[in-house]
Design a protein around this motif. Sequence first.
Motif, PDB file in Angstrom:
ATOM      1  N   THR A  11       0.864  -1.180   0.000  1.00  0.00           N
ATOM      2  CA  THR A  11       0.000   0.000   0.000  1.00  0.00           C
ATOM      3  C   THR A  11       0.899   1.228   0.000  1.00  0.00           C
ATOM      4  O   THR A  11       1.814   1.344   0.810  1.00  0.00           O
ATOM      5  N   ARG A  13       1.479   5.505  -0.074  1.00  0.00           N
ATOM      6  CA  ARG A  13       1.052   6.632   0.760  1.00  0.00           C
ATOM      7  C   ARG A  13      -0.258   7.242   0.269  1.00  0.00           C
ATOM      8  O   ARG A  13      -1.067   7.714   1.056  1.00  0.00           O
ATOM      9  N   ASN A  14      -0.493   7.234  -1.051  1.00  0.00           N
ATOM     10  CA  ASN A  14      -1.712   7.827  -1.605  1.00  0.00           C
ATOM     11  C   ASN A  14      -2.889   6.846  -1.650  1.00  0.00           C
ATOM     12  O   ASN A  14      -3.925   7.144  -2.212  1.00  0.00           O
ATOM     13  N   GLY A  15      -2.718   5.645  -1.076  1.00  0.00           N
ATOM     14  CA  GLY A  15      -3.801   4.666  -1.024  1.00  0.00           C
ATOM     15  C   GLY A  15      -3.797   3.649  -2.148  1.00  0.00           C
ATOM     16  O   GLY A  15      -4.546   2.671  -2.103  1.00  0.00           O
ATOM     17  N   GLU A  16      -2.976   3.847  -3.178  1.00  0.00           N
ATOM     18  CA  GLU A  16      -2.881   2.865  -4.247  1.00  0.00           C
ATOM     19  C   GLU A  16      -2.278   1.575  -3.702  1.00  0.00           C
ATOM     20  O   GLU A  16      -1.570   1.583  -2.695  1.00  0.00           O
ATOM     21  N   ASN A  71      -4.627   1.464  -9.639  1.00  0.00           N
ATOM     22  CA  ASN A  71      -3.363   2.180  -9.732  1.00  0.00           C
ATOM     23  C   ASN A  71      -3.155   2.652 -11.159  1.00  0.00           C
ATOM     24  O   ASN A  71      -2.575   1.949 -11.968  1.00  0.00           O
ATOM     25  N   TYR A  86       8.490   7.061  -7.205  1.00  0.00           N
ATOM     26  CA  TYR A  86       7.938   7.521  -5.933  1.00  0.00           C
ATOM     27  C   TYR A  86       8.385   6.576  -4.813  1.00  0.00           C
ATOM     28  O   TYR A  86       8.148   5.379  -4.882  1.00  0.00           O
ATOM     29  N   ASP A  88       7.251   5.766  -1.798  1.00  0.00           N
ATOM     30  CA  ASP A  88       6.132   5.987  -0.887  1.00  0.00           C
ATOM     31  C   ASP A  88       5.406   4.722  -0.441  1.00  0.00           C
ATOM     32  O   ASP A  88       4.213   4.751  -0.151  1.00  0.00           O
ATOM     33  N   GLU A  90       4.136   2.445   2.166  1.00  0.00           N
ATOM     34  CA  GLU A  90       3.870   2.696   3.577  1.00  0.00           C
ATOM     35  C   GLU A  90       3.726   1.402   4.382  1.00  0.00           C
ATOM     36  O   GLU A  90       4.179   1.317   5.518  1.00  0.00           O
ATOM     37  N   ASP A 123       5.913  17.794   1.963  1.00  0.00           N
ATOM     38  CA  ASP A 123       4.656  17.153   1.544  1.00  0.00           C
ATOM     39  C   ASP A 123       4.478  15.784   2.187  1.00  0.00           C
ATOM     40  O   ASP A 123       3.376  15.260   2.261  1.00  0.00           O
ATOM     41  N   ASN A 125       5.258  12.760   1.323  1.00  0.00           N
ATOM     42  CA  ASN A 125       4.912  11.588   0.527  1.00  0.00           C
ATOM     43  C   ASN A 125       6.063  10.605   0.326  1.00  0.00           C
ATOM     44  O   ASN A 125       5.850   9.405   0.322  1.00  0.00           O
ATOM     45  N   ASP A 126       7.264  11.094   0.113  1.00  0.00           N
ATOM     46  CA  ASP A 126       8.388  10.200  -0.156  1.00  0.00           C
ATOM     47  C   ASP A 126       9.135   9.851   1.126  1.00  0.00           C
ATOM     48  O   ASP A 126       9.359  10.693   1.985  1.00  0.00           O
TER      49      ASP A 126
END
Length: 160
Positions: A11, A13-16, A71, A86, A88, A90, A123, A125-126
């Motif tokens: 998963t 960070r953006n939920g993808e 995605n 990216y 990201d 998580e 931000d 995210n990374d």
Amino acid sequence: MKKVMAALKFTFRNGETWTIKRENVGDLWIKQVTTSYGRIGDSNFQEIHPCESLRIEIRPEADHVNSNDINLGGIEAGMFSRVGKYQDIEMMDIMYTDEDHPKSDVIVQSDTIYFPYLALDTDGNDNKYQTSHISTDNSLYIVIDPDKTVEDIYTDITFN
């Protein structure tokens, strides 16, 4: 019932998400998984499993999007490219099937593993702790570790 790992579901960070079948996983090492309990705000208390680090080799056959995953970036460029662009990831679900029913695709249980995370910028995210590279044989190597990178762990692999 004896559970058998069937797939890993990352998963972002953006939920993808990105689901990788067991046969497409090469080297895998999850260091020091612990159990914690907590809640955010007024949510319910929940059990979580943070780990100290992850290292994984993902074979080229996994460079696609499972139809159950949403995605769009992975559809356009491939998941290996998305992971490289990216940093990201998580968390990861380890998905299990029942060994007594080997032909079944039914997931009977999953464990969610959270990775170490330190934001690279404002931000958030990374992840500073995530590195990845594609090898000359087109496998993707990912390391999420506060102290080591892909190059530190996989010293015998030649990367593109």
